[in-house]
Design an enzyme around this catalytic site. Structure first.
Site, PDB file in Angstrom:
ATOM      1  N   ASN A  79       3.638  -8.179   1.258  1.00 12.18           N
ATOM      2  CA  ASN A  79       2.886  -9.096   2.118  1.00 12.18           C
ATOM      3  C   ASN A  79       2.375 -10.342   1.396  1.00 12.18           C
ATOM      4  OD1 ASN A  79       2.654  -7.908   4.935  1.00 12.18           O
ATOM      5  ND2 ASN A  79       2.221  -6.134   3.647  1.00 12.18           N
ATOM      6  N   THR A  80       2.471 -10.370   0.061  1.00 18.78           N
ATOM      7  CA  THR A  80       2.083 -11.571  -0.695  1.00 18.78           C
ATOM      8  C   THR A  80       3.290 -12.214  -1.375  1.00 18.78           C
ATOM      9  OG1 THR A  80      -0.134 -10.708  -1.120  1.00 18.78           O
ATOM     10  CG2 THR A  80       0.640 -12.450  -2.593  1.00 18.78           C
ATOM     11  N   THR A 128     -23.832 -12.397 -10.332  1.00 16.21           N
ATOM     12  CA  THR A 128     -23.110 -12.157  -9.079  1.00 16.21           C
ATOM     13  C   THR A 128     -21.606 -11.989  -9.295  1.00 16.21           C
ATOM     14  OG1 THR A 128     -24.793 -13.460  -7.941  1.00 16.21           O
ATOM     15  CG2 THR A 128     -22.736 -13.070  -6.739  1.00 16.21           C
ATOM     16  N   THR A 150      -1.032  -6.511  -2.058  1.00 19.72           N
ATOM     17  CA  THR A 150      -1.912  -7.019  -0.998  1.00 19.72           C
ATOM     18  C   THR A 150      -2.827  -5.883  -0.565  1.00 19.72           C
ATOM     19  OG1 THR A 150       0.009  -8.278  -0.263  1.00 19.72           O
ATOM     20  CG2 THR A 150      -1.908  -8.254   1.188  1.00 19.72           C
ATOM     21  N   ILE A 197       7.624 -11.869  -2.869  1.00 16.14           N
ATOM     22  CA  ILE A 197       8.944 -11.234  -2.818  1.00 16.14           C
ATOM     23  C   ILE A 197       9.394 -11.049  -4.269  1.00 16.14           C
ATOM     24  CG2 ILE A 197      11.366 -11.581  -2.151  1.00 16.14           C
ATOM     25  CD1 ILE A 197       9.114 -13.448  -0.091  1.00 16.14           C
ATOM     26  N   LYS A 198       9.603  -9.795  -4.649  1.00 13.71           N
ATOM     27  CA  LYS A 198      10.078  -9.474  -5.994  1.00 13.71           C
ATOM     28  C   LYS A 198      11.560  -9.126  -5.906  1.00 13.71           C
ATOM     29  CE  LYS A 198       6.608  -7.558  -5.127  1.00 13.71           C
ATOM     30  NZ  LYS A 198       5.625  -7.844  -4.025  1.00 13.71           N
ATOM     31  N   ASP A 222       8.169   0.549   1.108  1.00 14.73           N
ATOM     32  CA  ASP A 222       7.832   0.253  -0.294  1.00 14.73           C
ATOM     33  C   ASP A 222       7.154   1.444  -0.958  1.00 14.73           C
ATOM     34  OD1 ASP A 222       5.516  -0.103   1.282  1.00 14.73           O
ATOM     35  OD2 ASP A 222       4.781  -1.784   0.080  1.00 14.73           O
TER      36      ASP A 222
HETATM   37  N1  LIG Z   1       0.944 -14.700  -9.840  1.00 15.31           N
HETATM   38  C1  LIG Z   1       0.416 -14.003  -8.824  1.00 15.31           C
HETATM   39  N2  LIG Z   1       0.651 -14.409  -7.558  1.00 15.31           N
HETATM   40  C2  LIG Z   1       0.143 -13.716  -6.521  1.00 15.31           C
HETATM   41  N3  LIG Z   1      -0.607 -12.623  -6.662  1.00 15.31           N
HETATM   42  C3  LIG Z   1      -0.903 -12.187  -7.895  1.00 15.31           C
HETATM   43  C4  LIG Z   1      -0.377 -12.849  -9.024  1.00 15.31           C
HETATM   44  N4  LIG Z   1      -0.794 -12.188 -10.116  1.00 15.31           N
HETATM   45  C5  LIG Z   1      -1.527 -11.154  -9.676  1.00 15.31           C
HETATM   46  N5  LIG Z   1      -1.641 -11.149  -8.345  1.00 15.31           N
HETATM   47  C6  LIG Z   1      -2.364 -10.112  -7.571  1.00 15.31           C
HETATM   48  O1  LIG Z   1      -1.359  -9.263  -7.060  1.00 15.31           O
HETATM   49  C7  LIG Z   1      -1.445  -9.144  -5.646  1.00 15.31           C
HETATM   50  C8  LIG Z   1      -0.051  -9.273  -5.092  1.00 15.31           C
HETATM   51  O2  LIG Z   1       0.772  -8.315  -5.735  1.00 15.31           O
HETATM   52  P1  LIG Z   1       2.184  -7.913  -5.196  1.00 15.31           P
HETATM   53  O3  LIG Z   1       2.509  -6.633  -5.891  1.00 15.31           O
HETATM   54  O4  LIG Z   1       3.150  -9.010  -5.306  1.00 15.31           O
HETATM   55  O5  LIG Z   1       1.828  -7.659  -3.651  1.00 15.31           O
HETATM   56  P2  LIG Z   1       2.746  -7.420  -2.387  1.00 15.31           P
HETATM   57  O6  LIG Z   1       3.747  -6.359  -2.782  1.00 15.31           O
HETATM   58  O7  LIG Z   1       1.772  -6.965  -1.363  1.00 15.31           O
HETATM   59  O8  LIG Z   1       3.399  -8.713  -2.031  1.00 15.31           O
HETATM   60  C9  LIG Z   1      -2.365 -10.259  -5.164  1.00 15.31           C
HETATM   61  O9  LIG Z   1      -3.159  -9.796  -4.095  1.00 15.31           O
HETATM   62  C10 LIG Z   1      -3.203 -10.559  -6.384  1.00 15.31           C
HETATM   63  O10 LIG Z   1      -4.361  -9.731  -6.379  1.00 15.31           O
HETATM   64  C1  LIG Z   2       0.479  -0.331   3.152  1.00 16.06           C
HETATM   65  C2  LIG Z   2       1.401  -1.540   3.102  1.00 16.06           C
HETATM   66  C3  LIG Z   2       0.789  -2.639   3.967  1.00 16.06           C
HETATM   67  C4  LIG Z   2       1.490  -2.035   1.646  1.00 16.06           C
HETATM   68  O1  LIG Z   2       2.089  -3.304   1.624  1.00 16.06           O
HETATM   69  P1  LIG Z   2       1.924  -4.328   0.386  1.00 16.06           P
HETATM   70  O2  LIG Z   2       0.522  -4.306  -0.069  1.00 16.06           O
HETATM   71  O3  LIG Z   2       2.813  -3.789  -0.714  1.00 16.06           O
HETATM   72  O4  LIG Z   2       2.402  -5.631   0.863  1.00 16.06           O
HETATM   73  C5  LIG Z   2       2.859  -1.147   3.561  1.00 16.06           C
HETATM   74  O5  LIG Z   2       3.332  -0.086   2.808  1.00 16.06           O
HETATM   75  C6  LIG Z   2       2.896  -0.774   5.034  1.00 16.06           C
HETATM   76  O6  LIG Z   2       2.900  -1.630   5.900  1.00 16.06           O
HETATM   77  N1  LIG Z   2       2.927   0.556   5.333  1.00 16.06           N
HETATM   78  C7  LIG Z   2       3.075   1.088   6.686  1.00 16.06           C
HETATM   79  C8  LIG Z   2       2.033   2.098   6.992  1.00 16.06           C
HETATM   80  C9  LIG Z   2       2.068   3.350   6.135  1.00 16.06           C
HETATM   81  O7  LIG Z   2       2.617   3.370   5.030  1.00 16.06           O
HETATM   82  O8  LIG Z   2       1.527   4.389   6.578  1.00 16.06           O
HETATM   83  K   LIG Z   3       1.042  -1.990  -2.164  1.00 20.02           K
END
Ligand SMILES: Nc1ncnc2c1ncn2[C@@H]1O[C@H](COP(=O)(O)OP(=O)(O)O)[C@@H](O)[C@H]1O
Ligand SMILES: CC(C)(COP(=O)(O)O)[C@@H](O)C(=O)NCCC(=O)O
Ligand SMILES: [K+]
Length: 250
Positions: free
Chosen positions: A9-10, A177, A124, A12-13, A100
């Site tokens: 959700n943040t 804080t 995310t 693309i790897k 995932d």
């Molecule tokens: N360079 C970066 N860009 C974006 N997010 C990062 C980065 N480095 C660390 N983060 C952290 O990692 C999270 C995103 O990780 P990622 O594994 O890519 O998420 P997702 O699989 O949900 O797309 C962000 O919420 C942030 O806390």
């Molecule tokens: C929990 C998640 C949002 C994690 O997504 P990510 O943080 O990796 O982008 C994803 O695995 C998802 O949408 N799951 C569906 C609901 C479930 O696993 O029960």
């Molecule tokens: K995750």
């Protein structure tokens, strides 16, 4: 050449693997934020991509965009199923499990076979899942990821600032804080992982995802625990090396 993609959700790897390469052995890999999606085709051009295996939890719009960018029509959309590559999925509705999470569990089991595992993917959202030593995905926890926790405090209060996740956490109780927010959010993440490990009687814990670099070092665990980059991509790759590609919607 095989293209592996973990669309979260943040970010693309992705990774490129030669035919027959062991899981995690890649000739190139990278990550882009959703806003930079258009940079992907240039990274994949000239590699002779013959097939792609994609985990996507970021919705159908992203799926459509990726479909147009991936330089092959042989695309398999990874899905959670009741059974795959020696793992049984005990989710009540197996297809409801984020693909995932299922891929991460397969990756963790490929790296640490026959262990009672906790795999935490800190993106995310943070997901913390349990796999039994005999290969059953038992289920797990979903909580807001580190970035989401910090952002939600800043957005929903008058006096709390947005804190940078990279700041160093001082020992003891915070006296300001920014440190108090950081301490609270990191403790919530690490505490959930530690609690999951205790509940499961885990013998090993794998921590992955973009925020693993901040959460991993804070963990206090009496068992083998390690940060592993791209556990979802490793899991996808492991399914190709142990069984034929599945082609079903995520
Ligand atoms: N360079 C970066 N860009 C974006 N997010 C990062 C980065 N480095 C660390 N983060 C952290 O990692 C999270 C995103 O990780 P990622 O594994 O890519 O998420 P997702 O699989 O949900 O797309 C962000 O919420 C942030 O806390
Ligand atoms: C929990 C998640 C949002 C994690 O997504 P990510 O943080 O990796 O982008 C994803 O695995 C998802 O949408 N799951 C569906 C609901 C479930 O696993 O029960
Ligand atoms: K995750």
């Amino acid at each position: 050449m095989l293209l592996l993609i973990d669309a979260g959700n943040t970010r693309i790897k992705w990774a490129l693997a030669e035919d027959g390469a062991a899981p995690g052995v890649w000739i190139a890999s990278g990550a882009v934020a959703h806003a930079d999606l258009n940079h992907l085709p240039a990274s994949w051009a000239q590699h002779g991509v013959k097939r792609a295996l994609v985990s996507n939890v970021a919705g159908s719009k992203l799926r459509d965009q990726l479909q147009l960018m991936i330089p092959t029509t042989a695309i398999s959309w990874f899905a959670s199923t009741a059974q795959l590559a020696g793992m049984r999925n005990a989710y009540r509705n197996p297809s409801q499990l984020g693909c995932d999470r299922f891929a991460a569990a397969l990756g963790a089991r490929a790296l640490a076979p026959r262990q009672a595992l906790i795999v935490a993917t800190c993106g995310t959202a943070t997901t913390i899942d349990a796999v039994s030593a005999d290969g059953v995905f038992l289920g797990g926890m979903i909580l807001p990821g580190l970035g989401l926790m910090a952002t939600s405090l800043a957005r929903n209060t008058a006096q709390l600032p947005e804190v940078a996740p990279g700041a160093t956490l001082p020992a003891g109780f915070a006296d300001n804080t920014a440190d108090a927010i950081l301490s609270g959010c990191l403790s919530a993440q690490a505490g959930a992982i530690e609690r999951a490990c205790a509940l499961h009687g885990a013998t090993a814990c794998i921590v992955s995802g973009g925020a693993a670099q901040y959460i991993g070092p804070v963990l206090r665990l009496p068992i083998d625990h390690r940060i592993v980059d791209n556990i979802v991509l490793i899991g996808l790759h492991s399914t190709v090396t142990s069984s034929p590609l599945q082609d079903s919607p995520c």
